[in-house]
Scaffold this motif. Structure first.
Motif, PDB file in Angstrom:
ATOM      1  N   UNK A   1       0.815  -1.216   0.000  1.00  0.00           N
ATOM      2  CA  UNK A   1       0.000   0.000   0.000  1.00  0.00           C
ATOM      3  C   UNK A   1       0.850   1.268   0.000  1.00  0.00           C
ATOM      4  N   UNK A   2       2.100   1.165   0.461  1.00  0.00           N
ATOM      5  CA  UNK A   2       2.941   2.363   0.518  1.00  0.00           C
ATOM      6  C   UNK A   2       4.405   1.947   0.521  1.00  0.00           C
ATOM      7  N   UNK A   3       5.231   2.718  -0.149  1.00  0.00           N
ATOM      8  CA  UNK A   3       6.685   2.509  -0.124  1.00  0.00           C
ATOM      9  C   UNK A   3       7.324   3.806   0.362  1.00  0.00           C
ATOM     10  N   UNK A   4       8.146   3.702   1.377  1.00  0.00           N
ATOM     11  CA  UNK A   4       8.797   4.874   1.963  1.00  0.00           C
ATOM     12  C   UNK A   4       9.936   5.342   1.065  1.00  0.00           C
ATOM     13  N   UNK A   5       9.932   6.608   0.665  1.00  0.00           N
ATOM     14  CA  UNK A   5      11.027   7.124  -0.174  1.00  0.00           C
ATOM     15  C   UNK A   5      12.386   6.936   0.511  1.00  0.00           C
ATOM     16  N   UNK A   6      13.377   6.490  -0.259  1.00  0.00           N
ATOM     17  CA  UNK A   6      14.726   6.295   0.257  1.00  0.00           C
ATOM     18  C   UNK A   6      14.942   5.006   1.033  1.00  0.00           C
ATOM     19  N   UNK A   7      13.902   4.173   1.136  1.00  0.00           N
ATOM     20  CA  UNK A   7      13.993   2.929   1.913  1.00  0.00           C
ATOM     21  C   UNK A   7      14.571   1.789   1.069  1.00  0.00           C
ATOM     22  N   UNK A   8      14.795   0.656   1.737  1.00  0.00           N
ATOM     23  CA  UNK A   8      15.262  -0.543   1.028  1.00  0.00           C
ATOM     24  C   UNK A   8      14.252  -0.960  -0.036  1.00  0.00           C
ATOM     25  N   UNK A   9      12.966  -0.866   0.299  1.00  0.00           N
ATOM     26  CA  UNK A   9      11.927  -1.241  -0.664  1.00  0.00           C
ATOM     27  C   UNK A   9      11.940  -0.313  -1.879  1.00  0.00           C
ATOM     28  N   UNK A  10      12.199   0.973  -1.652  1.00  0.00           N
ATOM     29  CA  UNK A  10      12.179   1.927  -2.770  1.00  0.00           C
ATOM     30  C   UNK A  10      13.349   1.711  -3.724  1.00  0.00           C
ATOM     31  N   UNK A  11      14.405   1.054  -3.239  1.00  0.00           N
ATOM     32  CA  UNK A  11      15.575   0.792  -4.079  1.00  0.00           C
ATOM     33  C   UNK A  11      15.441  -0.517  -4.844  1.00  0.00           C
ATOM     34  N   UNK A  12      14.343  -1.232  -4.622  1.00  0.00           N
ATOM     35  CA  UNK A  12      14.074  -2.459  -5.377  1.00  0.00           C
ATOM     36  C   UNK A  12      13.067  -2.119  -6.474  1.00  0.00           C
ATOM     37  N   UNK A  13      12.629  -3.148  -7.214  1.00  0.00           N
ATOM     38  CA  UNK A  13      11.673  -2.867  -8.285  1.00  0.00           C
ATOM     39  C   UNK A  13      10.224  -2.998  -7.824  1.00  0.00           C
ATOM     40  N   UNK A  14       9.993  -3.115  -6.508  1.00  0.00           N
ATOM     41  CA  UNK A  14       8.613  -3.244  -6.046  1.00  0.00           C
ATOM     42  C   UNK A  14       7.873  -1.908  -6.143  1.00  0.00           C
ATOM     43  N   UNK A  15       6.560  -1.990  -6.381  1.00  0.00           N
ATOM     44  CA  UNK A  15       5.739  -0.808  -6.579  1.00  0.00           C
ATOM     45  C   UNK A  15       4.483  -0.860  -5.730  1.00  0.00           C
ATOM     46  N   UNK A  16       3.975   0.313  -5.405  1.00  0.00           N
ATOM     47  CA  UNK A  16       2.699   0.410  -4.715  1.00  0.00           C
ATOM     48  C   UNK A  16       1.639  -0.269  -5.574  1.00  0.00           C
ATOM     49  N   UNK A  17       0.798  -1.077  -4.942  1.00  0.00           N
ATOM     50  CA  UNK A  17      -0.256  -1.784  -5.663  1.00  0.00           C
ATOM     51  C   UNK A  17       0.104  -3.203  -6.058  1.00  0.00           C
ATOM     52  N   UNK A  18       1.386  -3.579  -5.936  1.00  0.00           N
ATOM     53  CA  UNK A  18       1.784  -4.956  -6.252  1.00  0.00           C
ATOM     54  C   UNK A  18       1.171  -5.926  -5.250  1.00  0.00           C
ATOM     55  N   UNK A  19       0.780  -7.102  -5.729  1.00  0.00           N
ATOM     56  CA  UNK A  19       0.243  -8.142  -4.865  1.00  0.00           C
ATOM     57  C   UNK A  19       1.392  -8.950  -4.272  1.00  0.00           C
ATOM     58  N   UNK A  20       1.275  -9.310  -2.999  1.00  0.00           N
ATOM     59  CA  UNK A  20       2.287 -10.136  -2.336  1.00  0.00           C
ATOM     60  C   UNK A  20       1.821 -11.589  -2.452  1.00  0.00           C
ATOM     61  N   UNK A  21       2.513 -12.358  -3.284  1.00  0.00           N
ATOM     62  CA  UNK A  21       2.132 -13.752  -3.552  1.00  0.00           C
ATOM     63  C   UNK A  21       2.743 -14.687  -2.500  1.00  0.00           C
ATOM     64  N   UNK A  22       3.992 -14.393  -2.085  1.00  0.00           N
ATOM     65  CA  UNK A  22       4.670 -15.235  -1.097  1.00  0.00           C
ATOM     66  C   UNK A  22       5.664 -14.398  -0.300  1.00  0.00           C
ATOM     67  N   UNK A  23       5.840 -14.770   0.964  1.00  0.00           N
ATOM     68  CA  UNK A  23       6.820 -14.145   1.849  1.00  0.00           C
ATOM     69  C   UNK A  23       7.782 -15.244   2.282  1.00  0.00           C
ATOM     70  N   UNK A  24       9.059 -15.084   1.968  1.00  0.00           N
ATOM     71  CA  UNK A  24      10.074 -16.110   2.248  1.00  0.00           C
ATOM     72  C   UNK A  24       9.617 -17.492   1.793  1.00  0.00           C
ATOM     73  N   UNK A  25       9.011 -17.544   0.606  1.00  0.00           N
ATOM     74  CA  UNK A  25       8.611 -18.813   0.011  1.00  0.00           C
ATOM     75  C   UNK A  25       7.290 -19.371   0.507  1.00  0.00           C
ATOM     76  N   UNK A  26       6.636 -18.693   1.451  1.00  0.00           N
ATOM     77  CA  UNK A  26       5.363 -19.172   1.993  1.00  0.00           C
ATOM     78  C   UNK A  26       4.224 -18.426   1.301  1.00  0.00           C
ATOM     79  N   UNK A  27       3.324 -19.178   0.675  1.00  0.00           N
ATOM     80  CA  UNK A  27       2.205 -18.593  -0.052  1.00  0.00           C
ATOM     81  C   UNK A  27       1.320 -17.785   0.896  1.00  0.00           C
ATOM     82  N   UNK A  28       0.851 -16.625   0.441  1.00  0.00           N
ATOM     83  CA  UNK A  28       0.088 -15.722   1.297  1.00  0.00           C
ATOM     84  C   UNK A  28      -1.426 -15.851   1.130  1.00  0.00           C
ATOM     85  N   UNK A  29      -1.894 -16.783   0.308  1.00  0.00           N
ATOM     86  CA  UNK A  29      -3.336 -16.899   0.036  1.00  0.00           C
ATOM     87  C   UNK A  29      -4.178 -16.990   1.300  1.00  0.00           C
TER      88      UNK A  29
END
Length: 82
Positions: free
Chosen positions: A30-58
């Motif tokens: 829902x939000x990416x903090x400017x200058x953060x680790x997340x902002x330096x990756x290719x992730x974007x606001x609105x992206x769906x999180x399919x898995x966290x550390x290989x664990x499905x989030x369904x």
């Protein structure tokens, strides 16, 4: 299209989640903090999180997802979908 992002730890990672099974919504960035680790990756606001550390989030609640992210101390691996 799904893609993987690995953020080097430790946190804070610099993003916020919304949704989860308890909200009947997919987990979403829902939000990416400017200058953060997340902002330096290719992730974007609105992206769906399919898995966290290989664990499905369904079937994860919002709190379960938060705890899974908080428990990642060295690297956080996310599978996201645009």
């Amino acid at each position: 299209m799904a893609y993987n992002v690995t953020l080097n730890g430790p946190g804070p990672w610099g993003f916020r989640l919304q949704g989860g099974k308890d909200f009947n919504m997919p987990l979403t960035i829902s939000r990416i903090t400017p200058g953060s680790k997340a902002s330096q990756s290719q992730m974007n606001q609105g992206d769906l999180v399919v898995a966290i550390d290989g664990v499905n989030t369904d079937s994860m609640t919002h709190l379960e997802a938060q705890n899974k992210i908080k428990s990642a101390s060295y690297n956080l691996s996310l599978t996201l979908q645009k």
